[in-house]
Design a protein around this motif. Sequence first.
Motif, short mmCIF file in Angstrom:
data_model
loop_
_atom_site.label_atom_id
_atom_site.label_comp_id
_atom_site.label_asym_id
_atom_site.label_seq_id
_atom_site.Cartn_x
_atom_site.Cartn_y
_atom_site.Cartn_z
N ASP A 50 0.82 -1.22 0.00
CA ASP A 50 0.00 0.00 0.00
C ASP A 50 0.85 1.27 0.00
O ASP A 50 0.34 2.36 0.23
CB ASP A 50 -0.96 -0.01 1.19
N GLY A 51 2.15 1.10 -0.25
CA GLY A 51 3.03 2.26 -0.26
C GLY A 51 3.89 2.34 0.99
O GLY A 51 4.93 2.98 0.99
N SER A 52 3.46 1.65 2.06
CA SER A 52 4.28 1.66 3.27
C SER A 52 4.33 0.28 3.96
O SER A 52 5.22 0.04 4.76
CB SER A 52 3.78 2.71 4.27
N THR A 53 3.40 -0.59 3.62
CA THR A 53 3.38 -1.93 4.21
C THR A 53 3.24 -2.97 3.12
O THR A 53 2.38 -2.85 2.25
CB THR A 53 2.21 -2.08 5.20
N LEU A 54 4.11 -3.98 3.17
CA LEU A 54 4.04 -5.10 2.23
C LEU A 54 3.60 -6.34 3.00
O LEU A 54 4.15 -6.64 4.05
CB LEU A 54 5.42 -5.34 1.59
N VAL A 55 2.61 -7.03 2.48
CA VAL A 55 2.20 -8.32 3.03
C VAL A 55 2.47 -9.37 1.96
O VAL A 55 1.99 -9.24 0.83
CB VAL A 55 0.71 -8.33 3.43
N VAL A 56 3.31 -10.37 2.31
CA VAL A 56 3.67 -11.41 1.34
C VAL A 56 3.35 -12.79 1.90
O VAL A 56 3.42 -13.03 3.10
CB VAL A 56 5.18 -11.39 0.98
N TYR A 66 3.80 -12.78 5.88
CA TYR A 66 4.73 -11.91 6.60
C TYR A 66 4.41 -10.46 6.28
O TYR A 66 4.02 -10.15 5.16
CB TYR A 66 6.18 -12.22 6.21
N THR A 67 4.59 -9.62 7.27
CA THR A 67 4.35 -8.18 7.09
C THR A 67 5.69 -7.46 7.15
O THR A 67 6.49 -7.69 8.05
CB THR A 67 3.43 -7.64 8.21
N VAL A 68 5.93 -6.63 6.14
CA VAL A 68 7.19 -5.89 6.06
C VAL A 68 6.89 -4.40 6.06
O VAL A 68 6.04 -3.93 5.29
CB VAL A 68 7.97 -6.23 4.77
N ALA A 83 19.49 -11.64 6.24
CA ALA A 83 18.86 -11.09 5.05
C ALA A 83 17.65 -11.93 4.70
O ALA A 83 17.66 -13.15 4.87
CB ALA A 83 19.86 -11.09 3.88
N CYS A 84 16.56 -11.29 4.27
CA CYS A 84 15.41 -12.05 3.78
C CYS A 84 14.88 -11.39 2.51
O CYS A 84 15.04 -10.19 2.33
CB CYS A 84 14.31 -12.16 4.84
N TRP A 85 14.29 -12.21 1.64
CA TRP A 85 13.82 -11.66 0.37
C TRP A 85 12.64 -10.73 0.55
O TRP A 85 12.38 -9.86 -0.29
CB TRP A 85 13.52 -12.77 -0.63
N HIS A 86 11.93 -10.87 1.70
CA HIS A 86 10.77 -10.00 1.95
C HIS A 86 11.19 -8.54 2.07
O HIS A 86 10.55 -7.66 1.52
CB HIS A 86 10.05 -10.43 3.24
N ARG A 87 12.30 -8.31 2.80
CA ARG A 87 12.76 -6.93 2.96
C ARG A 87 13.33 -6.40 1.64
O ARG A 87 13.19 -5.22 1.33
CB ARG A 87 13.79 -6.82 4.09
#
Length: 118
Positions: A50-56, A66-68, A83-87
């Motif tokens: 949403d521009g500030s939060t990623l949910v994958v 996961y919430t990033v 390191a994680c691919w989500h970030r």
Amino acid sequence: MYATTTAPITRQAVAAALAEARRKAADSRRWLNAVNKASVELETQGWSFDGSTLVVSSRTTAGRRYTVTAAGCTCAAAGAGRACWHRAAYKLLLNAAALAAQSARKAAAQQAVDELFA
Ligand SMILES: [Zn+2]
């Protein structure tokens, strides 16, 4: 004034953000791997940004998400300081959104000039 609404993230913007991320992560094998994994997983996994939060969605555990945010990621790897691919995906989308907004501003400016001198 130009419109300041959020521009949709285009594939071109993601590609540009990806190229930049690969350059910046070139000296860190773990982050380079995370960036490359992110580019693949964003194509295949469910996600929302949403521009500030990623949910994958988790790659390995069905139904897990996961919430990033700028503060970090909720996955076990991030919790252990790895390191994680989500970030990496979060940063890619953040940069792609900025590039898309920049393109939209340029297009709006060009349209204003075109209309002025039509
Ligand atoms: Zn993570």
